[in-house]
Design an enzyme around this catalytic site. Structure first.
Site, mmCIF file in Angstrom:
data_model
loop_
_atom_site.group_PDB
_atom_site.id
_atom_site.type_symbol
_atom_site.label_atom_id
_atom_site.label_comp_id
_atom_site.label_asym_id
_atom_site.label_seq_id
_atom_site.Cartn_x
_atom_site.Cartn_y
_atom_site.Cartn_z
ATOM 1 N N GLU A 1 1.299 -1.414 0.025
ATOM 2 C CA GLU A 1 -0.021 0.123 -0.160
ATOM 3 C C GLU A 1 1.283 0.956 -0.315
ATOM 4 O OE1 GLU A 1 -2.611 0.432 3.477
ATOM 5 O OE2 GLU A 1 -3.612 2.154 1.985
ATOM 6 N N ARG B 1 5.564 -12.535 9.873
ATOM 7 C CA ARG B 1 5.992 -11.386 9.219
ATOM 8 C C ARG B 1 7.317 -11.488 10.155
ATOM 9 N NH1 ARG B 1 2.763 -7.484 9.325
ATOM 10 N NH2 ARG B 1 4.361 -6.510 10.033
ATOM 11 N N LYS C 1 4.225 0.287 9.795
ATOM 12 C CA LYS C 1 4.505 1.409 8.963
ATOM 13 C C LYS C 1 3.454 2.958 9.712
ATOM 14 C CE LYS C 1 2.810 0.220 4.371
ATOM 15 N NZ LYS C 1 2.427 0.236 3.459
HETATM 16 P P1 ATP Z 1 -0.397 -1.997 6.402
HETATM 17 O O1 ATP Z 1 -1.135 -2.399 5.854
HETATM 18 O O2 ATP Z 1 -0.406 -1.794 8.781
HETATM 19 O O3 ATP Z 1 -0.087 -0.264 6.077
HETATM 20 P P2 ATP Z 1 2.064 -3.601 5.600
HETATM 21 O O4 ATP Z 1 3.665 -3.113 6.652
HETATM 22 O O5 ATP Z 1 1.295 -4.870 6.270
HETATM 23 O O6 ATP Z 1 0.591 -1.996 6.521
HETATM 24 P P3 ATP Z 1 1.481 -3.390 2.933
HETATM 25 O O7 ATP Z 1 2.121 -2.279 2.550
HETATM 26 O O8 ATP Z 1 0.393 -3.568 3.370
HETATM 27 O O9 ATP Z 1 1.942 -2.923 4.232
HETATM 28 O O10 ATP Z 1 2.962 -4.371 2.775
HETATM 29 C C1 ATP Z 1 2.842 -5.389 1.608
HETATM 30 C C2 ATP Z 1 3.271 -6.484 2.190
HETATM 31 O O11 ATP Z 1 4.128 -6.682 2.960
HETATM 32 C C3 ATP Z 1 2.338 -7.464 2.350
HETATM 33 O O12 ATP Z 1 2.266 -8.736 1.921
HETATM 34 C C4 ATP Z 1 2.447 -7.648 3.709
HETATM 35 O O13 ATP Z 1 1.887 -8.758 4.242
HETATM 36 C C5 ATP Z 1 4.200 -7.661 3.494
HETATM 37 N N1 ATP Z 1 4.738 -7.385 4.904
HETATM 38 C C6 ATP Z 1 4.757 -6.252 5.474
HETATM 39 N N2 ATP Z 1 5.468 -6.773 6.862
HETATM 40 C C7 ATP Z 1 6.048 -7.560 6.700
HETATM 41 C C8 ATP Z 1 6.913 -7.927 7.586
HETATM 42 N N3 ATP Z 1 7.380 -7.483 9.059
HETATM 43 N N4 ATP Z 1 7.740 -9.388 7.773
HETATM 44 C C9 ATP Z 1 7.221 -9.934 6.399
HETATM 45 N N5 ATP Z 1 5.854 -9.695 5.092
HETATM 46 C C10 ATP Z 1 5.932 -8.278 5.384
#
Ligand code: ATP
Ligand code: MG
Length: 564
Positions: free
Chosen positions: A44, A270, A280
């Site tokens: 995102e 994760r 984030k």
């Molecule tokens: P949010 O959804 O709260 O804005 P997010 O860190 O999940 O934060 P995204 O942009 O949705 O951000 O993440 C993109 C991809 O990265 C998703 O598939 C998510 O599962 C993966 N991802 C995010 N954080 C991690 C992490 N700490 N370890 C591994 N994969 C991650």
């Protein structure tokens, strides 16, 4: 091997690079369930990517590479209030820098808004979605809890005709934000809260970076995500464990919509790192609250921050390979990350000499105005890296920590009367200490032994310490920034992160002395400052005053201090 998943359990295997997801992919290809593997990385654009995202990127792009498929970069841009073009640009830059290429496969969830809208109408016409006029508070109260079922909305049994009419008027902009939503009509008593009539569309009068003011209703993450996967023909939709409970909903949409393909979702653990927060929301808070200088502050766990700190992309990929992919959440020791960084830099970084906290040395028996050139190796294990010339003369700088006036027994570096080796140069002996009026040591008076040129004594006598140094006549004065963890606790509290911030995360050394070869140091090409660690030129440098970031210290810099 088709039974690989069984053999390997869910434990990643660093040696073979196998893990449960790769085993599933391999089994699917071998069984002919897919001809080609297609994965995606779906950020995102509401912030910069961090090291946790790097794990997901390496997994998705890595699988595509290894199995001859491809990986899409898809922006999950369904919430225009939080998303910005700056983030889109940064994400593309960071994925490329990490070494991955999406080729022509760059997509946006917003490309599918029209199709998603049609599918929402499809659900309404099938009696599987309805417009709810309850307020957000009412909806929350009616949702129930983990132990209590929810209750049906009073609007749940609206006619198809009324639902369609209201939905079209929502799209036409007749209602204000929050007035009503479109919900799936599934089961308010489901044990899985995600199936209790989840929201599909909400009203949001906001301009979108790509679709402008074309839309004032936007699909929810759950409604957009799986359908985007289906449109793109994703075979394995790999996400983190918190989406495990969303999978039944993911599958419900795929079953109830005329989608062109049937992707499946798989979840992995994760990445969590000690002394680090990978959220984030928190990272945005650090930037907005001025706790760091920006998204690329070298203390940030963002890809942009790590790059600016001098971390090579190869080290990030190496780290991700080492930690592997598992099904159970865990916290990785931040030292493991530093280990990977050192592994790469030890091999690739050229050696230089720099004195971080300088103490002036005068070699009393070296003639004033005279200099000589000595040869220094650029890399101890790589002759191809060549050599460079360094100048030795009467005035030098050594590290303040390398001198003690009243040393303890095991201190072998400079002290009155003690002899040490200056790297690539001579043996020198400290004869006297010069102090200012306040009693601080401002200069050492030393002598050198001309017979020890190159650093060895013809009579075979030994010294116990070899020190780095920089000649005063052509030293460059630089600012050096040392970074420590941003948080002082191994498990910082994300909800109150300000309380756990480390006040000493940045240490600025304003008067470091560098050997002249460092004038040509390039950004993103770290060098080893001998005995100190790896450092890289920062973009805050000016021609008069370079700035260097410490990427990472040497392995045993702490263990060794005061001990040699
Ligand atoms: P949010 O959804 O709260 O804005 P997010 O860190 O999940 O934060 P995204 O942009 O949705 O951000 O993440 C993109 C991809 O990265 C998703 O598939 C998510 O599962 C993966 N991802 C995010 N954080 C991690 C992490 N700490 N370890 C591994 N994969 C991650
Ligand atoms: Mg997310």
């Amino acid at each position: 091997m088709a039974n690989g998943a069984k053999d390997n359990g869910d434990k990643p295997d660093v040696e073979t690079g196998r893990d449960f997801i790769r085993d599933i992919v391999r089994a699917d290809l071998e069984a002919g369930r897919h001809k080609n593997v297609v994965t995606r990385f779906p950020p995102e654009p509401n912030g910069y990517l961090h090291i946790g995202h790097a794990k997901s990127i390496c997994l998705n792009f890595g699988i595509a590479q290894e199995f001859g498929g491809h990986c899409h970069l898809r922006f999950d841009d369904t919430n225009p209030t939080k998303e910005e073009q700056e983030y889109i640009d940064a994400i593309e830059r960071d994925v490329r820098w990490l070494g991955f290429d999406w080729g022509p496969h760059l997509y946006y969830a917003s490309d599918y808004f029209e199709r998603l809208y049609e599918w929402a109408e499809h659900l309404i016409k099938a009696g599987k979605a309805y417009i709810d006029d309850q307020s957000p508070e009412e909806m929350r109260a009616a949702r129930g809890t983990l132990t209590a079922p929810g209750t049906n909305s009073p609007f749940r049994d609206r006619s198809v005709g009324e639902n369609l009419d209201l939905f079209r008027r929502m799209r036409a902009g007749e209602f204000p934000n929050g007035a009503r939503v479109l919900r799936a009509r599934i089961d308010m008593t489901s044990g899985n809260i995600n199936l209790r009539d989840p929201v599909l569309y909400r009203i949001l009068h906001a301009s979108h970076p790509r679709t402008g003011t074309q839309w004032c209703i936007y699909p929810s993450y759950d409604f957009a995500h799986g359908q985007s996967d289906a449109i793109e023909g994703i075979t394995h939709s790999i996400c983190t464990l918190e989406f495990e409970d969303h999978r039944p909903l993911y599958d419900w949409f795929i079953e109830n919509l005329p989608v062109p393909s049937r992707p499946r979702q798989y979840e992995f653990a994760r990445l969590n790192l000690t002394y680090t927060v990978l959220s984030k929301r928190v990272l945005t808070g650090l930037v907005r609250g001025g706790h760091v200088s920006g998204w690329d502050d070298p203390r940030m766990p963002t890809i942009a921050g790590l790059r600016r700190r001098g971390v090579p992309a190869e080290a990030i990929r190496d780290f991700v390979r080492r930690i592997g992919v598992a099904k159970a959440n865990s916290i990785v020791d931040a030292n493991m990350f530093d280990f990977s960084v050192r592994e790469v830099l030890n091999r690739t970084a050229e050696r230089r000499m720099a004195v971080l906290r300088p103490l002036r040395v005068v070699i009393e028996n070296y003639p004033e105005g005279q200099f000589e050139e000595l040869e220094a190796a650029n890399h101890p294990d790589d002759v191809n890296a060549g050599t460079r010339k360094i100048r030795f003369g009467r005035e030098l700088f050594v590290e303040r920590d390398d001198f003690m006036e009243n040393p303890p027994k095991k201190f072998f570096r400079l002290s009155p009367g003690n002899e040490v080796r200056l790297r690539y140069a001579y043996f020198v002996t400290c004869r006297d200490v010069v102090k200012n009026a306040a009693g601080d040591i401002v200069e050492l008076r030393c002598t050198y032994d001309p017979a020890t040129r190159g650093g060895n004594a013809p009579d075979g006598r030994k010294v116990k310490a070899t020190m780095h140094w920089v000649s005063a006549v052509d030293a460059i004065t630089a600012e050096v920034r040392l970074y420590n963890p941003l948080f002082r606790r191994p498990d910082p509290d994300a909800s109150q992160f300000q309380d756990d911030l480390n006040p000493d995360s940045l240490e600025v050394l304003p008067d470091a002395k560098l050997e002249p070869a460092l004038r040509g140091a390039e950004p993103e090409r770290p060098v080893q400052f001998e005995r100190q660690g790896y450092f890289v030129r920062d973009r805050d440098s000016t021609p008069e005053r370079p700035v260097f970031n410490r990427t990472v210290g040497l392995r045993d810099s702490y263990a060794k201090a005061g001990n040699d």
